[in-house]
Design a protein around this motif. Structure first.
Motif, PDB file in Angstrom:
ATOM      1  N   ARG A 146       4.991   9.416  -8.366  1.00  0.00           N
ATOM      2  CA  ARG A 146       4.953   9.411  -9.813  1.00  0.00           C
ATOM      3  C   ARG A 146       6.051   8.024 -10.021  1.00  0.00           C
ATOM      4  O   ARG A 146       5.826   7.307 -10.938  1.00  0.00           O
ATOM      5  N   LYS A 147       7.197   8.374  -9.390  1.00  0.00           N
ATOM      6  CA  LYS A 147       8.218   7.263  -9.502  1.00  0.00           C
ATOM      7  C   LYS A 147       7.716   5.837  -9.056  1.00  0.00           C
ATOM      8  O   LYS A 147       7.820   4.743  -9.776  1.00  0.00           O
ATOM      9  N   LEU A 148       7.116   5.675  -7.917  1.00  0.00           N
ATOM     10  CA  LEU A 148       6.231   4.690  -7.471  1.00  0.00           C
ATOM     11  C   LEU A 148       5.435   3.956  -8.494  1.00  0.00           C
ATOM     12  O   LEU A 148       5.241   2.722  -8.705  1.00  0.00           O
ATOM     13  N   LYS A 149       4.523   4.937  -8.861  1.00  0.00           N
ATOM     14  CA  LYS A 149       3.674   4.437 -10.011  1.00  0.00           C
ATOM     15  C   LYS A 149       4.202   3.603 -11.270  1.00  0.00           C
ATOM     16  O   LYS A 149       3.693   2.654 -11.412  1.00  0.00           O
ATOM     17  N   LYS A 150       5.312   4.106 -11.525  1.00  0.00           N
ATOM     18  CA  LYS A 150       5.885   3.554 -12.745  1.00  0.00           C
ATOM     19  C   LYS A 150       6.552   2.073 -12.385  1.00  0.00           C
ATOM     20  O   LYS A 150       6.413   1.289 -13.458  1.00  0.00           O
ATOM     21  N   VAL A 151       6.944   2.022 -11.088  1.00  0.00           N
ATOM     22  CA  VAL A 151       7.429   0.589 -10.865  1.00  0.00           C
ATOM     23  C   VAL A 151       6.451  -0.336 -10.399  1.00  0.00           C
ATOM     24  O   VAL A 151       6.426  -1.537 -10.401  1.00  0.00           O
ATOM     25  N   LEU A 152       5.062   0.172  -9.885  1.00  0.00           N
ATOM     26  CA  LEU A 152       3.983  -0.739  -9.240  1.00  0.00           C
ATOM     27  C   LEU A 152       3.020  -0.929 -10.371  1.00  0.00           C
ATOM     28  O   LEU A 152       2.532  -2.042 -10.438  1.00  0.00           O
ATOM     29  N   ASP A 153       2.839   0.037 -11.534  1.00  0.00           N
ATOM     30  CA  ASP A 153       2.019  -0.413 -12.394  1.00  0.00           C
ATOM     31  C   ASP A 153       2.107  -1.853 -13.156  1.00  0.00           C
ATOM     32  O   ASP A 153       1.197  -2.562 -13.317  1.00  0.00           O
ATOM     33  N   PRO A 154       3.462  -2.299 -13.522  1.00  0.00           N
ATOM     34  CA  PRO A 154       3.504  -3.345 -14.195  1.00  0.00           C
ATOM     35  C   PRO A 154       3.281  -4.811 -13.356  1.00  0.00           C
ATOM     36  O   PRO A 154       2.853  -5.823 -13.768  1.00  0.00           O
ATOM     37  N   LEU A 155       2.995  -4.329 -11.973  1.00  0.00           N
ATOM     38  CA  LEU A 155       2.528  -5.545 -11.065  1.00  0.00           C
ATOM     39  C   LEU A 155       1.405  -5.371 -10.892  1.00  0.00           C
ATOM     40  O   LEU A 155       0.707  -6.212  -9.819  1.00  0.00           O
ATOM     41  N   ASN A 156       0.463  -4.561 -11.498  1.00  0.00           N
ATOM     42  CA  ASN A 156      -1.074  -4.538 -11.117  1.00  0.00           C
ATOM     43  C   ASN A 156      -1.461  -4.315  -9.860  1.00  0.00           C
ATOM     44  O   ASN A 156      -2.199  -4.646  -9.197  1.00  0.00           O
ATOM     45  N   VAL A 157      -0.512  -3.239  -9.053  1.00  0.00           N
ATOM     46  CA  VAL A 157      -0.703  -2.868  -7.707  1.00  0.00           C
ATOM     47  C   VAL A 157      -0.574  -1.353  -7.717  1.00  0.00           C
ATOM     48  O   VAL A 157       0.292  -0.856  -8.311  1.00  0.00           O
ATOM     49  N   THR A 158      -1.547  -0.558  -7.023  1.00  0.00           N
ATOM     50  CA  THR A 158      -1.459   0.663  -6.663  1.00  0.00           C
ATOM     51  C   THR A 158      -0.523   0.912  -5.502  1.00  0.00           C
ATOM     52  O   THR A 158      -0.348  -0.033  -4.653  1.00  0.00           O
ATOM     53  N   GLN A 159      -0.029   2.076  -5.281  1.00  0.00           N
ATOM     54  CA  GLN A 159       0.511   2.472  -4.255  1.00  0.00           C
ATOM     55  C   GLN A 159      -0.067   2.208  -2.845  1.00  0.00           C
ATOM     56  O   GLN A 159       0.382   1.488  -1.830  1.00  0.00           O
ATOM     57  N   THR A 160      -1.292   2.536  -2.891  1.00  0.00           N
ATOM     58  CA  THR A 160      -2.092   2.177  -1.801  1.00  0.00           C
ATOM     59  C   THR A 160      -2.244   0.583  -1.302  1.00  0.00           C
ATOM     60  O   THR A 160      -2.189   0.241  -0.238  1.00  0.00           O
ATOM     61  N   GLN A 161      -2.503   0.107  -2.246  1.00  0.00           N
ATOM     62  CA  GLN A 161      -2.565  -1.546  -2.071  1.00  0.00           C
ATOM     63  C   GLN A 161      -1.231  -1.943  -1.878  1.00  0.00           C
ATOM     64  O   GLN A 161      -1.022  -2.890  -0.886  1.00  0.00           O
ATOM     65  N   PHE A 162      -0.174  -1.578  -2.292  1.00  0.00           N
ATOM     66  CA  PHE A 162       1.176  -1.737  -2.001  1.00  0.00           C
ATOM     67  C   PHE A 162       1.594  -1.455  -0.435  1.00  0.00           C
ATOM     68  O   PHE A 162       1.995  -2.484   0.331  1.00  0.00           O
ATOM     69  N   VAL A 163       1.141  -0.303  -0.094  1.00  0.00           N
ATOM     70  CA  VAL A 163       1.340  -0.055   1.296  1.00  0.00           C
ATOM     71  C   VAL A 163       0.577  -1.025   2.196  1.00  0.00           C
ATOM     72  O   VAL A 163       1.225  -1.495   3.372  1.00  0.00           O
ATOM     73  N   LEU A 164      -0.630  -1.586   1.931  1.00  0.00           N
ATOM     74  CA  LEU A 164      -1.339  -2.235   2.512  1.00  0.00           C
ATOM     75  C   LEU A 164      -0.767  -3.728   2.634  1.00  0.00           C
ATOM     76  O   LEU A 164      -0.829  -4.483   3.653  1.00  0.00           O
ATOM     77  N   LEU A 165      -0.428  -4.173   1.452  1.00  0.00           N
ATOM     78  CA  LEU A 165       0.091  -5.360   1.356  1.00  0.00           C
ATOM     79  C   LEU A 165       1.732  -5.507   2.169  1.00  0.00           C
ATOM     80  O   LEU A 165       1.846  -6.619   2.778  1.00  0.00           O
ATOM     81  N   ALA A 166       2.281  -4.362   2.031  1.00  0.00           N
ATOM     82  CA  ALA A 166       3.668  -4.235   2.874  1.00  0.00           C
ATOM     83  C   ALA A 166       3.445  -4.730   4.514  1.00  0.00           C
ATOM     84  O   ALA A 166       3.990  -5.072   5.243  1.00  0.00           O
ATOM     85  N   SER A 167       2.166  -3.794   4.930  1.00  0.00           N
ATOM     86  CA  SER A 167       1.896  -3.902   6.256  1.00  0.00           C
ATOM     87  C   SER A 167       1.393  -4.994   6.730  1.00  0.00           C
ATOM     88  O   SER A 167       1.881  -5.529   7.594  1.00  0.00           O
ATOM     89  N   LEU A 168       0.675  -5.912   5.733  1.00  0.00           N
ATOM     90  CA  LEU A 168       0.346  -7.122   6.044  1.00  0.00           C
ATOM     91  C   LEU A 168       1.410  -7.917   6.220  1.00  0.00           C
ATOM     92  O   LEU A 168       1.541  -8.852   6.934  1.00  0.00           O
ATOM     93  N   GLY A 169       2.398  -8.089   5.219  1.00  0.00           N
ATOM     94  CA  GLY A 169       3.590  -8.794   5.261  1.00  0.00           C
ATOM     95  C   GLY A 169       4.446  -8.349   6.621  1.00  0.00           C
ATOM     96  O   GLY A 169       5.017  -9.576   7.238  1.00  0.00           O
ATOM     97  N   TRP A 170       4.423  -7.350   6.752  1.00  0.00           N
ATOM     98  CA  TRP A 170       5.404  -6.835   8.065  1.00  0.00           C
ATOM     99  C   TRP A 170       4.791  -7.678   9.370  1.00  0.00           C
ATOM    100  O   TRP A 170       5.287  -8.185   9.931  1.00  0.00           O
ATOM    101  N   LEU A 171       3.343  -7.307   9.300  1.00  0.00           N
ATOM    102  CA  LEU A 171       2.912  -7.651  10.569  1.00  0.00           C
ATOM    103  C   LEU A 171       2.683  -9.186  10.722  1.00  0.00           C
ATOM    104  O   LEU A 171       2.863  -9.811  11.852  1.00  0.00           O
ATOM    105  N   SER A 172       2.460  -9.719   9.324  1.00  0.00           N
ATOM    106  CA  SER A 172       2.420 -11.420   9.763  1.00  0.00           C
ATOM    107  C   SER A 172       3.880 -11.988  10.015  1.00  0.00           C
ATOM    108  O   SER A 172       3.594 -13.169  10.434  1.00  0.00           O
ATOM    109  N   ARG A 173       4.718 -11.260  10.029  1.00  0.00           N
ATOM    110  CA  ARG A 173       6.004 -11.781  10.631  1.00  0.00           C
ATOM    111  C   ARG A 173       6.060 -12.141  12.033  1.00  0.00           C
ATOM    112  O   ARG A 173       6.837 -13.182  12.595  1.00  0.00           O
ATOM    113  N   GLU A 174       5.182 -11.400  12.707  1.00  0.00           N
ATOM    114  CA  GLU A 174       4.998 -11.644  14.235  1.00  0.00           C
ATOM    115  C   GLU A 174       3.688 -12.139  14.661  1.00  0.00           C
ATOM    116  O   GLU A 174       3.559 -12.449  15.753  1.00  0.00           O
TER     117      GLU A 174
END
Length: 153
Positions: free
Chosen positions: A29-57
Motif C-alpha cells: 500500500r505504501k509503495l503504491k502511494k509513491v509509484l502511482d504518480p510515476l505511472n508505474v505499478t509495483q510489479t513494473q517497478f521490480v522488473l525495471l529495477a531488475s533490468l537496471g541492476w542487470l544492465s550495470r553488468e
C-alpha cells in the motif's frame, strides 16, 4: 452445530504467515502511494529495477535474465515487459546470437522514471522499516535465509 476448528496458533499474532501477509499488504500500500504518480505499478517497478541492476553488468539482458533476477514467472514478465514497452520505458531488440531471445534495454524515459521510482521506493523503505532500527540487518538476513530455503520448492 458446526465442526470445531483447530488452530495451531493461539492467535493470528503468533502466526508468522499471517504477520507476513499483514506486513506485505501494508508495505505494498505504501509503495503504491509513491509509484502511482510515476505511472508505474509495483510489479513494473521490480522488473525495471531488475533490468537496471542487470544492465550495470551486461549489455544483453534478456527477458529470462529479468525473470530469474526477480524470481518471477516468465509469462508474467513477458506481459509486464510488453506494457513497459507500450509506455516507452523499455525497448526490445533482436539478440545477436540467440534468435529466440530479445535484448531488453531501458529507454531514456525509462531510465528517468526508474531513477525517480528508486528514490521514492528507497525512501519509503527507510521510513517503513525505521521501527526496526538496529534490527534491520538481522531482519534482512532472516528474509534472505527464508528466500534461499524456500526458493526451489
Amino acid at each position: 452445530m458446526t465442526e470445531k476448528i483447530e488452530f495451531k496458533f493461539k492467535s493470528p499474532e503468533e502466526s508468522p504467515g499471517y504477520l507476513l501477509g499483514q506486513l506485505t499488504t501494508l508495505w505494498q500500500r505504501k509503495l503504491k502511494k509513491v509509484l502511482d504518480p510515476l505511472n508505474v505499478t509495483q510489479t513494473q517497478f521490480v522488473l525495471l529495477a531488475s533490468l537496471g541492476w542487470l544492465s550495470r553488468e551486461n549489455d544483453n539482458v534478456t527477458q529470462v535474465d529479468i525473470a530469474n533476477q526477480g524470481n518471477a514467472d516468465r509469462m508474467m514478465v513477458s506481459k509486464v515487459l510488453r506494457t513497459l514497452e507500450e509506455k516507452k520505458f523499455i525497448s526490445r531488440q533482436e539478440h545477436q546470437t540467440d534468435t529466440r531471445a530479445k535484448v531488453i534495454k531501458l529507454t531514456i524515459e525509462g531510465a528517468k522514471v526508474l531513477q525517480k521510482a528508486l528514490t521514492a521506493v528507497e525512501n519509503a523503505d527507510i521510513n517503513f522499516f525505521s521501527a526496526l532500527d538496529k534490527n534491520l540487518i538481522l531482519f534482512n538476513q532472516n528474509m534472505i535465509s527464508l528466500i534461499q530455503q524456500n526458493k526451489n520448492e
